[in-house]
Write an enzyme that holds these catalytic residues in place. Structure first.
Site, PDB file in Angstrom:
ATOM      1  N   GLU A 165      14.871  16.394  11.545  1.00 29.03           N
ATOM      2  CA  GLU A 165      13.525  16.814  11.959  1.00 29.03           C
ATOM      3  C   GLU A 165      12.517  16.086  11.067  1.00 29.03           C
ATOM      4  OE1 GLU A 165      12.681  20.706  10.355  1.00 29.03           O
ATOM      5  OE2 GLU A 165      11.090  21.105  11.808  1.00 29.03           O
TER       6      GLU A 165
ATOM      7  N   ASN B 104       5.756  19.419  16.842  1.00 27.97           N
ATOM      8  CA  ASN B 104       6.903  19.042  16.037  1.00 27.97           C
ATOM      9  C   ASN B 104       7.960  18.635  17.052  1.00 27.97           C
ATOM     10  OD1 ASN B 104       9.092  18.831  14.351  1.00 27.97           O
ATOM     11  ND2 ASN B 104       8.686  20.748  13.232  1.00 27.97           N
TER      12      ASN B 104
ATOM     13  N   LYS C 238       9.142  21.485  19.560  1.00 23.09           N
ATOM     14  CA  LYS C 238       9.687  22.670  18.901  1.00 23.09           C
ATOM     15  C   LYS C 238       9.008  23.962  19.346  1.00 23.09           C
ATOM     16  CE  LYS C 238      10.843  24.272  14.204  1.00 23.09           C
ATOM     17  NZ  LYS C 238      10.767  23.847  12.764  1.00 23.09           N
TER      18      LYS C 238
ATOM     19  N   GLU D  85       3.888  25.286   9.557  1.00 23.14           N
ATOM     20  CA  GLU D  85       4.165  24.764  10.898  1.00 23.14           C
ATOM     21  C   GLU D  85       3.275  25.405  11.955  1.00 23.14           C
ATOM     22  OE1 GLU D  85       8.879  24.476  10.180  1.00 23.14           O
ATOM     23  OE2 GLU D  85       8.168  23.641  12.067  1.00 23.14           O
TER      24      GLU D  85
ATOM     25  N   CYS E 299      15.504  22.588  14.066  1.00 26.33           N
ATOM     26  CA  CYS E 299      15.474  23.436  12.889  1.00 26.33           C
ATOM     27  C   CYS E 299      15.540  24.948  13.137  1.00 26.33           C
ATOM     28  CB  CYS E 299      14.269  23.081  12.021  1.00 26.33           C
ATOM     29  SG  CYS E 299      14.491  23.643  10.351  1.00 26.33           S
TER      30      CYS E 299
ATOM     31  N   ASN F   7      14.811  20.856   8.273  1.00 27.68           N
ATOM     32  CA  ASN F   7      14.306  20.814   6.890  1.00 27.68           C
ATOM     33  C   ASN F   7      14.275  22.272   6.441  1.00 27.68           C
ATOM     34  OD1 ASN F   7      12.430  17.999   6.245  1.00 27.68           O
ATOM     35  ND2 ASN F   7      12.992  18.377   8.358  1.00 27.68           N
TER      36      ASN F   7
HETATM   37  N1  ING Z   1      12.643  25.443   8.348  1.00 32.43           N
HETATM   38  C1  ING Z   1      13.359  26.628   8.077  1.00 32.43           C
HETATM   39  C2  ING Z   1      14.490  26.899   9.050  1.00 32.43           C
HETATM   40  O1  ING Z   1      14.359  27.621  10.006  1.00 32.43           O
HETATM   41  C3  ING Z   1      13.304  29.027   7.627  1.00 32.43           C
HETATM   42  C4  ING Z   1      12.465  27.814   7.925  1.00 32.43           C
HETATM   43  C5  ING Z   1      14.284  28.989   6.627  1.00 32.43           C
HETATM   44  C6  ING Z   1      13.156  30.138   8.399  1.00 32.43           C
HETATM   45  C7  ING Z   1      15.073  30.129   6.400  1.00 32.43           C
HETATM   46  C8  ING Z   1      13.921  31.281   8.188  1.00 32.43           C
HETATM   47  C9  ING Z   1      14.892  31.266   7.182  1.00 32.43           C
HETATM   48  O2  ING Z   1      15.572  26.382   8.761  1.00 32.43           O
HETATM   49  C10 ING Z   1      12.128  24.967   9.511  1.00 32.43           C
HETATM   50  N2  ING Z   1      11.530  23.763   9.461  1.00 32.43           N
HETATM   51  O3  ING Z   1      12.186  25.586  10.554  1.00 32.43           O
END
Ligand code: ING
Length: 300
Positions: free
Chosen positions: A46, A106, A123, A142, A168, A193
């Site tokens: 991503e 995104n 996204k 985001e 993601c 990411n």
């Molecule tokens: N990053 C993370 C993901 O969903 C996140 C944000 C991390 C949300 C952990 C919930 C828990 O992997 C992106 N870019 O979506």
């Protein structure tokens, strides 16, 4: 056996001061390795062209000027398309899209072996927030920098199979994969990411990797899919993100996983018939699925 060479190209950090040209050179290096190992498709992360900029507070104009692509291919990515054409390899690429009428998404694309963009995805599950949280160690903006995707979850016939794509946070939502498997996807690819820290509560660090892999394994099994997931990882200007790039079989088993937090290519020669057993028996939608009882899932 019907084999499909799938490569996942994990990226180590991209720092604020790294140029798109140096980043594209890294992608090209991994594309060469993927092709050399027999891949028909290579999956990049991503937002693979820049640092994960939603961690920083800035104006949307600033973000657009520094981190969005006004066209795809863009001048910086044209060499990647040219290389893909010469190698006859398809690829998935995540990037920040600025549409011709100035909207921000995104986005990821699926490019076939003739370097033609066959599918685009914007996204849908945008995590994080849109307000400035000055007390947090980093932001996750985001919802400020991107609109929710307006083109749904699609699948595309390409490279001799049917491939879906997502990005993601989408991987954490079962609806994402079910909607694509209902459209007969045999494989879904994605980039991510994922920050190692949670800014909302003291979450044990090991849970980041556990939930990442659990999401891939559960969705692969429950939808009889091969899944390829490419991390951008390591510490970008000190902000750490998890690796764990993986290729998961329709059985739910992890067949390949990255070991580093650097640029690293993993590869599997996927038996595309493996999903057939699961689709014909356990997850035979025609025989066993009961949508008349699922209405709540689509209610707001
Ligand atoms: N990053 C993370 C993901 O969903 C996140 C944000 C991390 C949300 C952990 C919930 C828990 O992997 C992106 N870019 O979506």
């Amino acid at each position: 056996k019907e084999r499909f060479g799938l490569a996942v190209a994990q990226m180590g950090p991209i720092h604020l001061n790294d140029s798109r040209e140096s980043t594209v050179a890294r992608l090209m290096e991994m594309m060469r390795e993927a092709a050399g190992r027999g891949a028909k498709l290579v999956v990049f992360p991503e937002l693979a062209l820049t640092t994960f900029f939603p961690r920083y507070w800035m104006s949307e104009e600033d973000a657009e000027a520094r981190f969005f692509e006004p066209s795809m291919p863009s001048p910086a990515t044209q060499p990647l398309f040219d290389l893909a054409l010469s190698l006859g390899i398809g690829f998935y690429l995540g990037y920040a899209e600025r549409t011709e009428n100035g909207r921000h998404f995104n986005t990821s694309i699926l490019v076939d072996e003739h370097a033609k963009i066959v599918g685009r995805y914007r996204k849908i599950h945008l995590p994080g927030h849109s307000d400035h949280k000055p007390e947090a160690p980093f932001q996750h903006l985001e919802k400020k920098f991107f609109e929710v995707g307006n083109e749904g979850f699609g699948v595309w016939p390409m490279l001799g199979t049917t491939i879906g794509q997502c990005i993601c946070n989408d991987r954490r939502w079962p609806e994402t994969f079910r909607v694509m498997s209902l459209q007969s996807a045999q494989m879904v690819v994605l980039g991510y990411n994922t920050p190692s820290w949670n800014i909302h509560w003291k979450e044990p660090a090991h849970l980041r990797m556990f939930h990442h892999l659990l999401s891939l394994q559960a969705n692969a099994y429950q939808n009889a899919l091969w899944i390829g997931a490419a991390a951008k990882c390591g510490a970008e200007d000190g902000f750490h993100m998890i690796g764990g790039s993986a290729i998961v079989a329709p059985s739910g088993e992890i067949v390949a996983q990255s070991q580093s937090e650097e640029d690293e290519v993993i590869f599997v020669s996927c038996d595309m018939a493996l999903g057939d057993n699961f689709r014909q028996h356990i997850f035979n939608f025609a025989k066993h699925r009961r949508p008349e009882h699922y209405g709540l899932i689509t209610e707001r």
